[in-house]
Motif scaffolding. Structure first.
Motif: not given
Length: 284
Positions: A141, A144-145, A148, A269-270, A274
């Motif tokens: 996580s 991802e942050r 962004r 994106t994820t 991934r």
């Protein structure tokens, strides 16, 4: 401060790949290398809630004991971080970096990186952190942050890293990906490495013109360059091309205006990150 390669490390198995990738980037770019370890001293709320079931006297003693344990835990975390940074520096020296630096901070990783991004030329970070490393299908996580939040190039690294021999750029003709082509063409990071430029879409005159421009730009800079226009779902089609052509590093723009935009601001994106088995460089 001189812009540098900054590598975020923790106790996960991904840290070795991060160290090796950061050393490679530092040497190729001729930029200083700094390792960063962030201690998040947040205390899990369930520990604090234990006192709510006790009488006043017991609650006071328990809070004192928790405070003492918090202090001990912080000291242990700081020492663990210091040892991780020491090991990372030693590994980078073995990889050929003369004087890698180290920084240790308290706080959250994302906020710390956001604060330090003015010092960064490139951020190197692992696919997952120590809290999620056992979940092979899980994307950290924090990553991802970070993607962004930051406005610097980010190199996401899987568990191991080797210097790339073939690079693929996902291209859609947007200003960001055109800048990506120009960056690839002149960056010492990719000197002598063949580049594949891939457009996901229909075989149209505009797409062919965009691809021809990208290939000409790369070839004029001395790169061996190949290109393709492929129809299909973005993530699956890029992944198939990567597998077919033994690509070992992907380059993508973080923002665009067409289908690639959805790749990097939506759920795709994820999915791309991934499923990644090779490093991905995200351009801002």
């Amino acid at each position: 401060m001189t812009e540098q390669v900054m590598a975020a490390i923790d106790g996960s198995t991904f840290s070795e790949g991060v160290c090796d990738a950061a050393a490679w980037a530092s040497l190729a770019l001729g930029a200083p290398l700094t390792f960063l370890h962030v201690n998040d001293n947040h205390v899990p709320p369930e520990e604090r809630n234990l006192s709510g079931n006790l009488l006043a006297g017991g609650r006071e003693r328990l809070l004192e004991e928790l405070a003492r344990l918090d202090e001990q835990r912080a000291k242990v975390a700081q020492e663990q971080g210091r040892l991780m940074l020491q090991a990372a520096r030693e590994r980078a020296i073995q990889d050929g970096v003369a004087e890698p630096g180290a920084r240790q901070r308290n706080g959250t990783l994302v906020e710390t990186l956001e604060e330090l991004q003015g010092d960064m030329r490139l951020l190197v970070i692992g696919k997952r952190g120590e809290g999620a490393e056992q979940a092979s299908g899980h994307l950290g996580s924090n990553l991802e942050r970070v993607v962004r939040t930051l406005h610097r190039p980010i190199l996401m690294v899987p568990a191991s890293f080797e210097a790339p021999k073939k690079v693929m750029l996902a291209f859609d003709g947007s200003p960001t990906t055109r800048k990506g082509v120009e960056m690839l063409a002149k960056s010492p990071l990719f000197a002598g490495i063949p580049v594949h430029v891939v457009i996901i879409g229909a075989e149209t005159g505009d797409n062919r013109s965009q691809l021809d421009w990208a290939l000409a730009t790369l070839r004029d800079a001395g790169h061996e360059a190949e290109g393709a226009i492929r129809a299909g779902e973005v993530e699956a089609t890029l992944r198939a091309y990567k597998d077919e052509n033994a690509i070992d590093l992907l380059v993508m723009g973080a923002y665009g205006h067409s289908r690639i935009r959805h790749l990097l601001v939506g759920s795709t994106t994820t999915e791309m990150l991934r499923r990644a088995s090779v490093p991905i460089l995200l351009l801002r």
